[in-house]
Write a protein that holds these residues in place. Structure first.
Motif, PDB file in Angstrom:
ATOM      1  N   ILE A 150       0.848  -1.196   0.000  1.00 29.50           N
ATOM      2  CA  ILE A 150       0.000   0.000   0.000  1.00 29.50           C
ATOM      3  C   ILE A 150       0.882   1.244   0.000  1.00 29.50           C
ATOM      4  O   ILE A 150       1.788   1.371   0.842  1.00 29.50           O
ATOM      5  CB  ILE A 150      -0.926   0.026   1.231  1.00 29.50           C
ATOM      6  CG1 ILE A 150      -1.804  -1.221   1.262  1.00 29.50           C
ATOM      7  CG2 ILE A 150      -1.788   1.281   1.241  1.00 29.50           C
ATOM      8  CD1 ILE A 150      -2.603  -1.366   2.538  1.00 29.50           C
ATOM      9  N   SER A 151       0.634   2.158  -0.920  1.00 29.20           N
ATOM     10  CA  SER A 151       1.377   3.412  -0.950  1.00 29.20           C
ATOM     11  C   SER A 151       0.746   4.400   0.018  1.00 29.20           C
ATOM     12  O   SER A 151      -0.419   4.261   0.415  1.00 29.20           O
ATOM     13  CB  SER A 151       1.376   3.998  -2.365  1.00 29.20           C
ATOM     14  OG  SER A 151       0.068   4.412  -2.732  1.00 29.20           O
ATOM     15  N   MET A 152       1.504   5.428   0.388  1.00 27.68           N
ATOM     16  CA  MET A 152       0.976   6.449   1.285  1.00 27.68           C
ATOM     17  C   MET A 152      -0.177   7.212   0.638  1.00 27.68           C
ATOM     18  O   MET A 152      -1.138   7.599   1.303  1.00 27.68           O
ATOM     19  CB  MET A 152       2.099   7.417   1.688  1.00 27.68           C
ATOM     20  CG  MET A 152       1.652   8.505   2.674  1.00 27.68           C
ATOM     21  SD  MET A 152       0.954   7.863   4.216  1.00 27.68           S
ATOM     22  CE  MET A 152       2.438   7.193   4.982  1.00 27.68           C
ATOM     23  N   ASP A 153      -0.099   7.419  -0.680  1.00 26.57           N
ATOM     24  CA  ASP A 153      -1.182   8.110  -1.382  1.00 26.57           C
ATOM     25  C   ASP A 153      -2.467   7.288  -1.345  1.00 26.57           C
ATOM     26  O   ASP A 153      -3.561   7.828  -1.160  1.00 26.57           O
ATOM     27  CB  ASP A 153      -0.779   8.388  -2.834  1.00 26.57           C
ATOM     28  CG  ASP A 153       0.282   9.461  -2.937  1.00 26.57           C
ATOM     29  OD1 ASP A 153       0.185  10.446  -2.186  1.00 26.57           O
ATOM     30  OD2 ASP A 153       1.195   9.324  -3.761  1.00 26.57           O
ATOM     31  N   ALA A 154      -2.342   5.965  -1.520  1.00 29.43           N
ATOM     32  CA  ALA A 154      -3.516   5.098  -1.427  1.00 29.43           C
ATOM     33  C   ALA A 154      -4.091   5.134  -0.019  1.00 29.43           C
ATOM     34  O   ALA A 154      -5.317   5.125   0.180  1.00 29.43           O
ATOM     35  CB  ALA A 154      -3.149   3.667  -1.812  1.00 29.43           C
ATOM     36  N   PHE A 155      -3.200   5.201   0.962  1.00 28.91           N
ATOM     37  CA  PHE A 155      -3.626   5.290   2.358  1.00 28.91           C
ATOM     38  C   PHE A 155      -4.387   6.596   2.601  1.00 28.91           C
ATOM     39  O   PHE A 155      -5.397   6.619   3.311  1.00 28.91           O
ATOM     40  CB  PHE A 155      -2.396   5.203   3.261  1.00 28.91           C
ATOM     41  CG  PHE A 155      -2.717   5.124   4.722  1.00 28.91           C
ATOM     42  CD1 PHE A 155      -3.153   3.940   5.287  1.00 28.91           C
ATOM     43  CD2 PHE A 155      -2.580   6.231   5.537  1.00 28.91           C
ATOM     44  CE1 PHE A 155      -3.442   3.857   6.640  1.00 28.91           C
ATOM     45  CE2 PHE A 155      -2.860   6.173   6.878  1.00 28.91           C
ATOM     46  CZ  PHE A 155      -3.293   4.969   7.437  1.00 28.91           C
ATOM     47  N   ARG A 156      -3.908   7.671   2.004  1.00 28.59           N
ATOM     48  CA  ARG A 156      -4.577   8.975   2.154  1.00 28.59           C
ATOM     49  C   ARG A 156      -5.957   8.950   1.507  1.00 28.59           C
ATOM     50  O   ARG A 156      -6.918   9.492   2.058  1.00 28.59           O
ATOM     51  CB  ARG A 156      -3.719  10.072   1.528  1.00 28.59           C
ATOM     52  CG  ARG A 156      -2.428  10.373   2.268  1.00 28.59           C
ATOM     53  CD  ARG A 156      -1.534  11.294   1.473  1.00 28.59           C
ATOM     54  NE  ARG A 156      -2.166  12.581   1.229  1.00 28.59           N
ATOM     55  CZ  ARG A 156      -1.709  13.474   0.366  1.00 28.59           C
ATOM     56  NH1 ARG A 156      -0.631  13.201  -0.366  1.00 28.59           N
ATOM     57  NH2 ARG A 156      -2.315  14.625   0.214  1.00 28.59           N
ATOM     58  N   ILE A 157      -6.068   8.323   0.343  1.00 30.80           N
ATOM     59  CA  ILE A 157      -7.369   8.253  -0.336  1.00 30.80           C
ATOM     60  C   ILE A 157      -8.359   7.440   0.491  1.00 30.80           C
ATOM     61  O   ILE A 157      -9.520   7.834   0.666  1.00 30.80           O
ATOM     62  CB  ILE A 157      -7.210   7.638  -1.743  1.00 30.80           C
ATOM     63  CG1 ILE A 157      -6.420   8.600  -2.644  1.00 30.80           C
ATOM     64  CG2 ILE A 157      -8.579   7.344  -2.362  1.00 30.80           C
ATOM     65  CD1 ILE A 157      -6.090   8.026  -4.006  1.00 30.80           C
ATOM     66  N   ALA A 158      -7.903   6.292   1.010  1.00 32.07           N
ATOM     67  CA  ALA A 158      -8.781   5.464   1.848  1.00 32.07           C
ATOM     68  C   ALA A 158      -9.219   6.223   3.091  1.00 32.07           C
ATOM     69  O   ALA A 158     -10.392   6.183   3.484  1.00 32.07           O
ATOM     70  CB  ALA A 158      -8.060   4.172   2.236  1.00 32.07           C
ATOM     71  N   GLY A 159      -8.276   6.936   3.700  1.00 27.08           N
ATOM     72  CA  GLY A 159      -8.620   7.742   4.874  1.00 27.08           C
ATOM     73  C   GLY A 159      -9.599   8.848   4.531  1.00 27.08           C
ATOM     74  O   GLY A 159     -10.532   9.138   5.298  1.00 27.08           O
ATOM     75  N   GLY A 160      -9.407   9.457   3.363  1.00 27.23           N
ATOM     76  CA  GLY A 160     -10.325  10.502   2.927  1.00 27.23           C
ATOM     77  C   GLY A 160     -11.731   9.984   2.714  1.00 27.23           C
ATOM     78  O   GLY A 160     -12.718  10.655   3.060  1.00 27.23           O
TER      79      GLY A 160
END
Length: 240
Positions: free
Chosen positions: A70-80
């Motif tokens: 999991i990339s940090m950007d994917a993590f940010r999108i999921a969190g969003g």
């Protein structure tokens, strides 16, 4: 950088990113029907969870995300997305109803067949609903995790003492969160039921907008700025 400077910088950065003071109205709204004792236990649970998750990422870093690919950007999108769903519930007025079970606890479980829950049991039930997305990722989000990972790099330069100081900064932050959340009782009494409904709906709209902005920023990074920089970061100076 000295150990003292490292500790102070780490603590202030964490406290500013987690922003427990700004999250108090949401916490107060979610727990306004809880008894004071249940609120105290819930505050303790959230503080302990925050300390544990930050400590975990402080030592494990991005290896956890890398392990799952999991990339940090994917993590940010999921969190969003999770924050958007929470904000939507708040804006529609469904947020308070999620914790309506606490009313039965407060009234002693008068309903037929309903067994009154203790203060700790009630707090555990609310924690299960609040841990995602309130504690994570609203309070402990990608930005906070990224900061912890970066600070872990600074701690490495000081050896074991640096790691110990880093953990101390995390525990101090958790203690500050606990103290802040304990004051939610005063806020709840100040606004009252109607006032908290209004506050939650307004905050819900703001949270929806914030979550959309997080997603836009992450998508912008992934797509190599196909999205206009002014949309991804609306208040940054793009003329430098």
């Amino acid at each position: 950088m000295t150990l003292v400077a490292f500790y102070v910088n780490f603590f202030i950065t964490l406290f500013a990113l987690i922003d427990p003071i700004g999250n108090v109205p949401i916490y107060a709204a979610a727990t306004q029907s809880q008894s004071p004792s249940s609120r105290r236990w819930l505050s303790i649970y959230i503080s302990i969870f925050t300390a544990l998750i930050l400590t975990l990422f402080f030592f494990a870093g991005l290896n956890i995300l890398k392990f799952f690919g999991i990339s940090m950007d994917a993590f940010r999108i999921a969190g969003g997305l999770l924050l958007f769903l929470m904000g939507l519930d708040m804006a529609r007025g469904d947020f308070l109803e999620t914790f309506s079970h606490a009313e039965e606890v407060k009234e002693g479980g008068d309903a037929i067949g309903v067994k009154p829950l203790g203060h700790r049991e009630s707090a555990k039930k609310s924690f299960e609903k609040l841990v995602v997305p309130f504690a994570f990722p609203l309070m402990v989000g990608p930005g906070t995790i990224s900061t912890v990972v970066i600070q872990a790099g600074f701690a490495k330069d000081f050896g074991l003492v640096g790691y110990a100081v880093g953990v101390a900064a995390i525990l101090t932050t958790a203690a500050a969160i606990l103290v802040t959340l304990l004051f939610s009782n005063s806020i709840s009494r100040l606004f009252g039921r109607v006032g908290m409904v209004v506050v939650v709906r307004v905050l819900g709209l703001i949270l929806c907008a914030l979550s959309v902005q997080i997603i836009i920023s992450a998508v912008s990074e992934i797509t190599h700025n196909i999205i206009l920089p002014s949309a991804a970061h609306p208040y940054a100076d793009h003329h430098k």
